[in-house]
Design a protein around this motif. Structure first.
Motif, PDB file in Angstrom:
ATOM      1  N   THR A   1      -3.368  10.197   1.726  1.00  0.00           N
ATOM      2  CA  THR A   1      -2.010  10.038   1.208  1.00  0.00           C
ATOM      3  C   THR A   1      -1.337  11.383   0.955  1.00  0.00           C
TER       4      THR A   1
ATOM      5  N   GLY B   1       1.162  13.225  -1.692  1.00  0.00           N
ATOM      6  CA  GLY B   1       1.601  13.056  -3.084  1.00  0.00           C
ATOM      7  C   GLY B   1       3.094  12.805  -3.165  1.00  0.00           C
ATOM      8  N   ALA B   2       3.507  12.009  -4.155  1.00  0.00           N
ATOM      9  CA  ALA B   2       4.929  11.669  -4.302  1.00  0.00           C
ATOM     10  C   ALA B   2       5.780  12.932  -4.273  1.00  0.00           C
TER      11      ALA B   2
ATOM     12  N   HIS C   1      -0.642  11.008   5.858  1.00  0.00           N
ATOM     13  CA  HIS C   1       0.609  10.371   5.450  1.00  0.00           C
ATOM     14  C   HIS C   1       1.633  11.496   5.301  1.00  0.00           C
TER      15      HIS C   1
ATOM     16  N   THR D   1       5.740  11.883   3.732  1.00  0.00           N
ATOM     17  CA  THR D   1       6.978  11.272   3.227  1.00  0.00           C
ATOM     18  C   THR D   1       8.120  12.268   3.375  1.00  0.00           C
TER      19      THR D   1
ATOM     20  N   ALA E   1       4.332   7.766   8.965  1.00  0.00           N
ATOM     21  CA  ALA E   1       5.667   8.269   8.655  1.00  0.00           C
ATOM     22  C   ALA E   1       6.345   7.379   7.626  1.00  0.00           C
ATOM     23  N   LEU E   2       6.630   7.974   6.463  1.00  0.00           N
ATOM     24  CA  LEU E   2       7.158   7.195   5.332  1.00  0.00           C
ATOM     25  C   LEU E   2       8.416   7.821   4.755  1.00  0.00           C
TER      26      LEU E   2
ATOM     27  N   GLY F   1       8.953   7.433   1.359  1.00  0.00           N
ATOM     28  CA  GLY F   1       8.500   7.897   0.052  1.00  0.00           C
ATOM     29  C   GLY F   1       9.379   7.354  -1.049  1.00  0.00           C
TER      30      GLY F   1
ATOM     31  N   ALA G   1      12.695   5.848   6.665  1.00  0.00           N
ATOM     32  CA  ALA G   1      11.550   6.232   7.499  1.00  0.00           C
ATOM     33  C   ALA G   1      11.904   6.153   8.986  1.00  0.00           C
TER      34      ALA G   1
ATOM     35  N   ALA H   1       4.961   1.925   7.395  1.00  0.00           N
ATOM     36  CA  ALA H   1       4.628   0.941   6.354  1.00  0.00           C
ATOM     37  C   ALA H   1       5.382  -0.362   6.573  1.00  0.00           C
TER      38      ALA H   1
ATOM     39  N   TYR I   1       5.812  -4.498   4.582  1.00  0.00           N
ATOM     40  CA  TYR I   1       5.684  -5.143   3.273  1.00  0.00           C
ATOM     41  C   TYR I   1       5.661  -6.655   3.450  1.00  0.00           C
TER      42      TYR I   1
ATOM     43  N   SER J   1      14.504  -4.217  -1.277  1.00  0.00           N
ATOM     44  CA  SER J   1      15.268  -5.149  -0.443  1.00  0.00           C
ATOM     45  C   SER J   1      15.633  -6.407  -1.205  1.00  0.00           C
TER      46      SER J   1
ATOM     47  N   GLU K   1      14.013  -2.456  13.306  1.00  0.00           N
ATOM     48  CA  GLU K   1      14.714  -1.227  13.735  1.00  0.00           C
ATOM     49  C   GLU K   1      13.747  -0.043  13.719  1.00  0.00           C
TER      50      GLU K   1
HETATM   51  P1  FAD Z   1      11.660   2.647   4.673  1.00  0.00           P
HETATM   52  O1  FAD Z   1      11.076   2.091   5.909  1.00  0.00           O
HETATM   53  O2  FAD Z   1      12.745   3.669   4.810  1.00  0.00           O
HETATM   54  O3  FAD Z   1      12.187   1.428   3.789  1.00  0.00           O
HETATM   55  C1  FAD Z   1      12.582   1.620   2.432  1.00  0.00           C
HETATM   56  C2  FAD Z   1      13.661   0.607   2.068  1.00  0.00           C
HETATM   57  O4  FAD Z   1      14.872   0.904   2.789  1.00  0.00           O
HETATM   58  C3  FAD Z   1      13.306  -0.843   2.440  1.00  0.00           C
HETATM   59  O5  FAD Z   1      13.841  -1.697   1.459  1.00  0.00           O
HETATM   60  C4  FAD Z   1      14.026  -1.056   3.778  1.00  0.00           C
HETATM   61  O6  FAD Z   1      14.331  -2.413   4.015  1.00  0.00           O
HETATM   62  C5  FAD Z   1      15.292  -0.233   3.542  1.00  0.00           C
HETATM   63  N1  FAD Z   1      15.902   0.265   4.788  1.00  0.00           N
HETATM   64  C6  FAD Z   1      15.267   0.777   5.864  1.00  0.00           C
HETATM   65  N2  FAD Z   1      16.156   1.145   6.801  1.00  0.00           N
HETATM   66  C7  FAD Z   1      17.394   0.872   6.296  1.00  0.00           C
HETATM   67  C8  FAD Z   1      18.712   1.039   6.790  1.00  0.00           C
HETATM   68  N3  FAD Z   1      18.957   1.554   7.987  1.00  0.00           N
HETATM   69  N4  FAD Z   1      19.750   0.657   5.978  1.00  0.00           N
HETATM   70  C9  FAD Z   1      19.525   0.137   4.745  1.00  0.00           C
HETATM   71  N5  FAD Z   1      18.289  -0.047   4.230  1.00  0.00           N
HETATM   72  C10 FAD Z   1      17.231   0.321   5.007  1.00  0.00           C
HETATM   73  N6  FAD Z   1       4.194   6.852  -0.772  1.00  0.00           N
HETATM   74  C11 FAD Z   1       3.907   8.170  -0.996  1.00  0.00           C
HETATM   75  O7  FAD Z   1       4.631   8.854  -1.743  1.00  0.00           O
HETATM   76  N7  FAD Z   1       2.810   8.763  -0.389  1.00  0.00           N
HETATM   77  C12 FAD Z   1       1.985   8.080   0.440  1.00  0.00           C
HETATM   78  O8  FAD Z   1       1.021   8.643   0.964  1.00  0.00           O
HETATM   79  C13 FAD Z   1       2.249   6.685   0.678  1.00  0.00           C
HETATM   80  N8  FAD Z   1       1.455   5.961   1.492  1.00  0.00           N
HETATM   81  C14 FAD Z   1       1.763   4.645   1.764  1.00  0.00           C
HETATM   82  C15 FAD Z   1       0.943   3.911   2.630  1.00  0.00           C
HETATM   83  C16 FAD Z   1       1.228   2.581   2.924  1.00  0.00           C
HETATM   84  C17 FAD Z   1       0.334   1.828   3.894  1.00  0.00           C
HETATM   85  C18 FAD Z   1       2.357   1.940   2.328  1.00  0.00           C
HETATM   86  C19 FAD Z   1       2.669   0.504   2.616  1.00  0.00           C
HETATM   87  C20 FAD Z   1       3.168   2.659   1.443  1.00  0.00           C
HETATM   88  C21 FAD Z   1       2.888   4.006   1.152  1.00  0.00           C
HETATM   89  N9  FAD Z   1       3.688   4.773   0.287  1.00  0.00           N
HETATM   90  C22 FAD Z   1       3.400   6.101   0.042  1.00  0.00           C
HETATM   91  C23 FAD Z   1       4.828   4.136  -0.431  1.00  0.00           C
HETATM   92  C24 FAD Z   1       6.171   4.290   0.318  1.00  0.00           C
HETATM   93  O9  FAD Z   1       6.527   5.654   0.390  1.00  0.00           O
HETATM   94  C25 FAD Z   1       7.207   3.497  -0.479  1.00  0.00           C
HETATM   95  O10 FAD Z   1       6.939   2.121  -0.385  1.00  0.00           O
HETATM   96  C26 FAD Z   1       8.668   3.789  -0.167  1.00  0.00           C
HETATM   97  O11 FAD Z   1       9.462   3.197  -1.199  1.00  0.00           O
HETATM   98  C27 FAD Z   1       9.189   3.220   1.157  1.00  0.00           C
HETATM   99  O12 FAD Z   1       8.719   3.902   2.224  1.00  0.00           O
HETATM  100  P2  FAD Z   1       8.953   3.307   3.716  1.00  0.00           P
HETATM  101  O13 FAD Z   1       8.454   4.307   4.644  1.00  0.00           O
HETATM  102  O14 FAD Z   1       8.488   1.925   3.805  1.00  0.00           O
HETATM  103  O15 FAD Z   1      10.592   3.322   3.720  1.00  0.00           O
END
Ligand code: FAD
Length: 289
Positions: free
Chosen positions: A48, A50-51, A77, A79, A105-106, A108, A127, A145, A147, A154, A166
């Motif tokens: 992972t 870190g935040a 990971h 972010t 790719a996250l 965060g 992301a 990631a 959900y 969301s 997307e």
């Molecule tokens: P996104 O895919 O960007 O989605 C975030 C939100 O934005 C969602 O509600 C989505 O529906 C919405 N969204 C996406 N695209 C759009 C758009 N075009 N317009 C409007 N809304 C949109 N966090 C850490 O800090 N470090 C880690 O190492 C880490 N590891 C993880 C590993 C896994 C397997 C998982 C599931 C999560 C992890 N996380 C980690 C947590 C993650 O960073 C959070 O859940 C974060 O809030 C969302 O990241 P994401 O990449 O899913 O974001």
């Protein structure tokens, strides 16, 4: 090796997730665990980030060591929240020159003390934008990631699924889900994702319950629901940590066994840096190879 090639050869792909120790704790504390994780022969181990990018150097160092010293494929990971384009490119280059081939790719989360955090200050708001950028600059295998219950930000699962589609379409190779405690939520999610045209492999993220308070705070942050039977289990063992750990291992093992029987693409185990408990889960589901 690119992890997507593993999915092309076998299912389920088994992965472990670990996290770097806090900056004031020596890296040796996690290095001591790596040998034990290696003995369990996962297909890959992810590390992972870190935040907000804290411990980022450690993510790279550990992921690189897993691959070079332990001969197990690794995935870092990453972010993008709060990172400029230059900082992002610096990290991507550092990962590439460390020999890493796989990246989760996250977006965060914002820092915990900044509820009104402005995502637009970073170069990438979602992301999907990060995935698009990575695809342009080099040839990492890219995971993202997903959900099963919808992302906590969301309003609806359907909205989150549309954004997930997307994201996948910008160049994601495979997905890993956030933790969930009810397999039915995962199976329903997969049905909806496939109907929405998401075809890539999806690994099921499983977090064993070791401590009730820890799980409650993770569930609150991630938006995952806790089924009544898990609440009852946590109440029953709240004063007995060892029985709680054993019950958590049994619950996670049953979840994994059912997912495998139903033909899941992958199992991603949130190990919480606990090799002994991870071994017990592997023994109990007979995945030890
Ligand atoms: P996104 O895919 O960007 O989605 C975030 C939100 O934005 C969602 O509600 C989505 O529906 C919405 N969204 C996406 N695209 C759009 C758009 N075009 N317009 C409007 N809304 C949109 N966090 C850490 O800090 N470090 C880690 O190492 C880490 N590891 C993880 C590993 C896994 C397997 C998982 C599931 C999560 C992890 N996380 C980690 C947590 C993650 O960073 C959070 O859940 C974060 O809030 C969302 O990241 P994401 O990449 O899913 O974001």
């Amino acid at each position: 090796m690119k992890i997507i090639e593993m999915f092309n050869k076998k299912r389920p792909v088994l992965s472990f997730e670990i996290f770097p120790p806090r900056p004031d704790v020596p890296l040796d504390s996690i290095y001591a665990h790596l040998e034990q994780f290696e003995a369990l022969r996962p297909d890959f181990i992810s590390v992972t980030y870190g935040a907000g990018g804290s411990r980022k150097g450690r993510t790279l160092e550990i992921a690189s060591r897993i691959k070079k010293l332990h001969g197990i494929e690794s995935m870092a990971h990453f972010t993008c929240v709060g990172h400029t384009r230059e900082e992002t490119d610096y990290m991507l280059k550092a990962m590439h020159s460390s020999g890493l081939e796989n990246i989760l790719a996250l977006r965060g989360d914002p820092p915990a003390d900044q509820p009104d955090f402005d995502f637009s200050r970073g170069a990438y708001k979602h992301a999907s934008e990060l995935v698009e950028h990575i695809r342009k600059v080099n040839d990492f295998c890219i995971a993202a990631a997903a959900y099963a219950e919808g992302h906590v930000d969301s309003r609806r699962l359907s909205e989150d699924l549309a954004h997930l589609k997307e994201k996948v379409d910008t160049g994601v190779d495979f997905l890993i889900t956030q933790l969930f405690f009810d397999n039915r939520l995962f199976f329903d999610f997969i049905e909806k994702a496939r109907a929405a045209g998401i075809k890539c492999p999806v690994s099921a993220g499983i977090m064993p319950i070791f401590k009730a308070d820890q799980i409650k705070s993770i569930a609150l942050k991630s938006g995952c629901s806790i089924p009544a039977k898990v609440v009852i289990m946590m109440d029953k063992y709240q004063n007995d940590p060892e029985d709680m750990r054993k019950a958590g291992i049994e619950y996670a093992s049953l979840q994994i066994r059912e997912l495998i029987d139903e033909g899941v693409d992958g199992i991603h185990l949130y190990t919480m840096n606990r090799p002994k408990s991870t071994r017990e889960i592997m023994d109990s589901i007979s995945l030890l190879r």
